[in-house]
Design an enzyme around this catalytic site. Sequence first.
Site, PDB file in Angstrom:
ATOM      1  N   SER A 147      -0.836  42.119 -14.763  1.00 13.95           N
ATOM      2  CA  SER A 147      -1.006  42.453 -16.187  1.00 13.95           C
ATOM      3  C   SER A 147      -0.419  41.442 -17.149  1.00 13.95           C
ATOM      4  O   SER A 147      -0.508  41.635 -18.367  1.00 13.95           O
ATOM      5  CB  SER A 147      -0.419  43.833 -16.483  1.00 13.95           C
ATOM      6  OG  SER A 147      -1.244  44.840 -15.952  1.00 13.95           O
ATOM      7  N   LYS A 194      -2.791  40.449 -19.811  1.00 10.46           N
ATOM      8  CA  LYS A 194      -3.002  41.131 -21.091  1.00 10.46           C
ATOM      9  C   LYS A 194      -2.433  40.356 -22.283  1.00 10.46           C
ATOM     10  O   LYS A 194      -2.819  40.616 -23.424  1.00 10.46           O
ATOM     11  CB  LYS A 194      -2.431  42.544 -21.039  1.00 10.46           C
ATOM     12  CG  LYS A 194      -3.151  43.476 -20.054  1.00 10.46           C
ATOM     13  CD  LYS A 194      -2.596  44.881 -20.120  1.00 10.46           C
ATOM     14  CE  LYS A 194      -3.332  45.838 -19.198  1.00 10.46           C
ATOM     15  NZ  LYS A 194      -3.005  45.663 -17.772  1.00 10.46           N
ATOM     16  N   SER A 247       0.823  48.526 -20.977  1.00 10.00           N
ATOM     17  CA  SER A 247      -0.086  47.937 -19.988  1.00 10.00           C
ATOM     18  C   SER A 247      -1.231  48.881 -19.618  1.00 10.00           C
ATOM     19  O   SER A 247      -1.612  48.976 -18.452  1.00 10.00           O
ATOM     20  CB  SER A 247       0.696  47.538 -18.729  1.00 10.00           C
ATOM     21  OG  SER A 247       0.198  46.358 -18.171  1.00 10.00           O
TER      22      SER A 247
END
Length: 352
Positions: free
Chosen positions: A123, A126, A180
Amino acid sequence: MLPAAQAAKREGTNAKKASVSSDSKRKVAASVTKAPRAEKSVRGGRNVVATIRTNRNGKTIVAVQRKSVVRVAEPRLSYGQMAGLHTTQDALDLKSSAALVIDQDTREVLFSKNDHAVLPIASITKLMTGMLVTEAHLPMDELVTITQDDVDTEKGSSSRLRVGTTLARGELLHLALMSSENRAAHALGRTYPGGLATFVSMMNAKARILGMNDTRYVEPTGLSSQNQSSAQDLALLVNAASSNPTVRELTTSPNYQVEVGNRVLQYNTTNRLVKSPDWDIGVQKTGFINEAGQCLVMQTKIAGRKLIMVFLDSAGKFSRIADAERVRRWVEATHIMSPGLQTIAAQHIAGD
């Protein structure tokens, strides 16, 4: 022997067998009478168990059950573990297989470990997703609906944002960067002008612009192990993200609530250091999938210096946080020391 004698012998043998059989039955009956509710289990094979019990009336009941076989999957190794990166020794004895700490202003490398290794980044992806969405100046109050396309088919992860949930783009961005949220991140990429394919192409183009030559993106969440980068490249990404006010604000937000129908959903940061008074964090992002291990990137201020920290493929659930804490203590202890004393301090901290 005469036929008559043979017949008599057979009769005697049969009578003896009958007597033994009767004796056995009487013993069983007596046992049942003495313990009318006795129960015992008899294995009838690897996965079969027969339970023999008697009810109040002395009736014997046999129940045969097949045991369900639960197969425990072997823990999946991360890419770093498979490459043997965890065998690399370092002065601070970090649990991350790749790490980099640099002074953001001077670009001085304070600490490095396998910083050119290309690994899945989970993640941490992101951060790039958030940067592209904010730089496109899309209306943050525009409503975006979660669809079946946003459901994770890569890892089968769950989400509290059900299909049909409608939130403002700004709310989805907040959830993606702070907690997340995978469906939120995917919806942001899917609704980008030109669609998801265009968004992923823009992610890779932005990486090239930033000089992230080891980096490749295939989707906006980080669920795919094909999203890969190096600690060197991610330091460049963190440096760029630290100049984005929206990304700075949302990644360091401790918690956030969204209204979904008649429900209020509470979300929290995935990085507990955000709430710690010992840390002054400007931008941060965590990540985890099995292939990537535990990951953490931050821009923070320690001992008066703005530092960028990257920790990839940390071995335990809390070890990425422990690695960051160890580096912070080391920087605080050594920022006014000579190189020789710095080495001694590092050895002391590694022994904590």
